[in-house]
Design an enzyme around this catalytic site. Structure first.
Site, PDB file in Angstrom:
ATOM      1  N   GLU A   1       0.810  -1.221   0.000  1.00  0.00           N
ATOM      2  CA  GLU A   1       0.000   0.000   0.000  1.00  0.00           C
ATOM      3  C   GLU A   1       0.845   1.273   0.000  1.00  0.00           C
ATOM      4  O   GLU A   1       0.360   2.334  -0.426  1.00  0.00           O
ATOM      5  CB  GLU A   1      -0.977  -0.022   1.192  1.00  0.00           C
ATOM      6  CG  GLU A   1      -2.054  -1.091   1.016  1.00  0.00           C
ATOM      7  CD  GLU A   1      -2.942  -1.292   2.231  1.00  0.00           C
ATOM      8  OE1 GLU A   1      -4.129  -1.627   2.057  1.00  0.00           O
ATOM      9  OE2 GLU A   1      -2.465  -1.143   3.376  1.00  0.00           O
TER      10      GLU A   1
ATOM     11  N   ASP B   1     -11.702  -6.084  -3.613  1.00  0.00           N
ATOM     12  CA  ASP B   1     -12.548  -7.294  -3.601  1.00  0.00           C
ATOM     13  C   ASP B   1     -13.926  -6.917  -3.070  1.00  0.00           C
ATOM     14  O   ASP B   1     -14.116  -5.796  -2.612  1.00  0.00           O
ATOM     15  CB  ASP B   1     -11.918  -8.374  -2.705  1.00  0.00           C
ATOM     16  CG  ASP B   1     -11.719  -7.886  -1.282  1.00  0.00           C
ATOM     17  OD1 ASP B   1     -10.631  -7.375  -0.980  1.00  0.00           O
ATOM     18  OD2 ASP B   1     -12.671  -7.959  -0.484  1.00  0.00           O
TER      19      ASP B   1
HETATM   20  C1  3QA Z   1      -6.085  -7.866   4.378  1.00  0.00           C
HETATM   21  C2  3QA Z   1      -5.525  -6.468   4.375  1.00  0.00           C
HETATM   22  C3  3QA Z   1      -5.762  -5.754   5.680  1.00  0.00           C
HETATM   23  O1  3QA Z   1      -4.742  -4.826   5.959  1.00  0.00           O
HETATM   24  C4  3QA Z   1      -7.067  -5.050   5.451  1.00  0.00           C
HETATM   25  C5  3QA Z   1      -6.220  -5.637   3.357  1.00  0.00           C
HETATM   26  C6  3QA Z   1      -9.326  -5.538   1.611  1.00  0.00           C
HETATM   27  N1  3QA Z   1     -10.328  -6.460   1.504  1.00  0.00           N
HETATM   28  C7  3QA Z   1     -10.773  -6.737   2.758  1.00  0.00           C
HETATM   29  C8  3QA Z   1     -11.765  -7.604   3.256  1.00  0.00           C
HETATM   30  N2  3QA Z   1     -11.965  -7.659   4.591  1.00  0.00           N
HETATM   31  C9  3QA Z   1     -11.215  -6.904   5.421  1.00  0.00           C
HETATM   32  N3  3QA Z   1     -10.241  -6.060   5.006  1.00  0.00           N
HETATM   33  C10 3QA Z   1     -10.016  -5.971   3.668  1.00  0.00           C
HETATM   34  N4  3QA Z   1      -6.949  -4.632   4.078  1.00  0.00           N
HETATM   35  C11 3QA Z   1      -5.124  -8.748   5.054  1.00  0.00           C
HETATM   36  S1  3QA Z   1      -5.192 -10.396   4.691  1.00  0.00           S
HETATM   37  C12 3QA Z   1      -4.027 -10.726   3.466  1.00  0.00           C
HETATM   38  C13 3QA Z   1      -2.627 -10.825   3.943  1.00  0.00           C
HETATM   39  O2  3QA Z   1      -1.840 -11.568   3.064  1.00  0.00           O
HETATM   40  C14 3QA Z   1      -8.181  -4.173   3.458  1.00  0.00           C
HETATM   41  C15 3QA Z   1      -9.118  -5.213   2.920  1.00  0.00           C
HETATM   42  N5  3QA Z   1     -12.525  -8.350   2.425  1.00  0.00           N
HETATM   43  C16 3QA Z   1      -0.475 -11.420   3.256  1.00  0.00           C
HETATM   44  C17 3QA Z   1       0.234 -12.578   2.677  1.00  0.00           C
HETATM   45  O3  3QA Z   1       0.060 -13.704   3.511  1.00  0.00           O
END
Ligand code: 3QA
Length: 229
Positions: free
Chosen positions: A12, A196
């Site tokens: 980000e 998403d």
């Molecule tokens: C998700 C990130 C966290 O900082 C919140 C992305 C995007 N879609 C979302 C959803 N529900 C909640 N939050 C979000 N951000 C972290 S999990 C992935 C980590 O992977 C916003 C967000 N549907 C790292 C590699 O293992």
């Protein structure tokens, strides 16, 4: 003027670090803080790591140790409002914690005594954001952002959050930043670009669109900064 730009994940803030190019790195509290001078602004950029606790810690440090007088957040979010599509920009009008629940004592979801459910974003920064969108010919939506320590990938859970908080988007850090900034009297602005739809496909979509949506959000924040110098 000291301004902080914060994200949660390295993806980000990477577009911003790449744009500015030169910065100094400071280690503090198991995290890295990138400082640089941009025109008349002393800028500190950091990513907190995921979730409300990390976000609150980083926001507090940006304000108390790095002296941030305004805080801008850039990142991605899951869409709750069906009118929001991947890559769309949403600015938080206000933020709430959807996973905060002491309702058994008669309190509403998201509420704890001596606090409130919703924290409002700074009006002046919202105005600058809308002016930036107009100048760039971009659509910037505004709505409630709901925050919780859960990656939402379930239609029923999403609907509940939408109905309970009238939310447009969900993520995992915004409300934490908002509460810290409000308590410390620092104007804040939370921007997210959709990665998403917080549904059964969300895990897949998130991986697919994290980078591109992060860039859309970061580019907008950079353009906003140019109107603040
Ligand atoms: C998700 C990130 C966290 O900082 C919140 C992305 C995007 N879609 C979302 C959803 N529900 C909640 N939050 C979000 N951000 C972290 S999990 C992935 C980590 O992977 C916003 C967000 N549907 C790292 C590699 O293992």
């Amino acid at each position: 003027m000291k301004i902080a730009i914060m994200g949660a994940m390295v993806e980000e803030i990477t577009p911003l670090l790449e744009k500015f190019g030169h910065y100094e790195t400071t280690q503090f509290a198991d995290n890295k803080f990138y400082t640089l001078k941009y025109k008349n602004i002393n800028l500190t950029i950091a990513y907190s790591k995921i979730g409300k606790v990390n976000a609150a810690l980083t926001a507090g440090i940006l304000i108390n140790r790095f002296g941030a007088q305004k805080l801008l957040f850039s990142g991605v979010a899951g869409a709750v409002d069906e009118a929001l599509h991947i890559g769309d920009l949403i600015a938080a009008s206000s933020l709430a914690q959807h996973d905060l629940d002491i309702t058994v004592f008669g309190h509403p979801y998201g509420f704890v005594p001596e606090s409130k459910v919703f924290i409002k974003s700074d009006e002046k920064l919202l105005k600058i954001a809308h002016e930036t969108a107009d100048a760039l010919g971009l659509t910037l939506k505004e709505g409630v952002i709901a925050t919780g320590d859960q990656f939402i990938c379930d239609g029923a859970k999403k609907e509940w959050i939408k109905e309970t908080f009238n939310a447009s988007a969900i993520e995992m850090e915004g409300a934490a930043v908002a509460f810290v900034c409000e308590a410390l009297r620092v104007p804040f602005f939370i921007l997210r670009s959709i990665s998403d739809a917080a549904d059964a496909q969300a895990g897949f979509d998130f991986n697919e669109f994290l980078q591109s949506s992060s860039k859309i959000s970061a580019d907008f924040i950079a353009a906003m900064l140019d109107r603040m110098v």
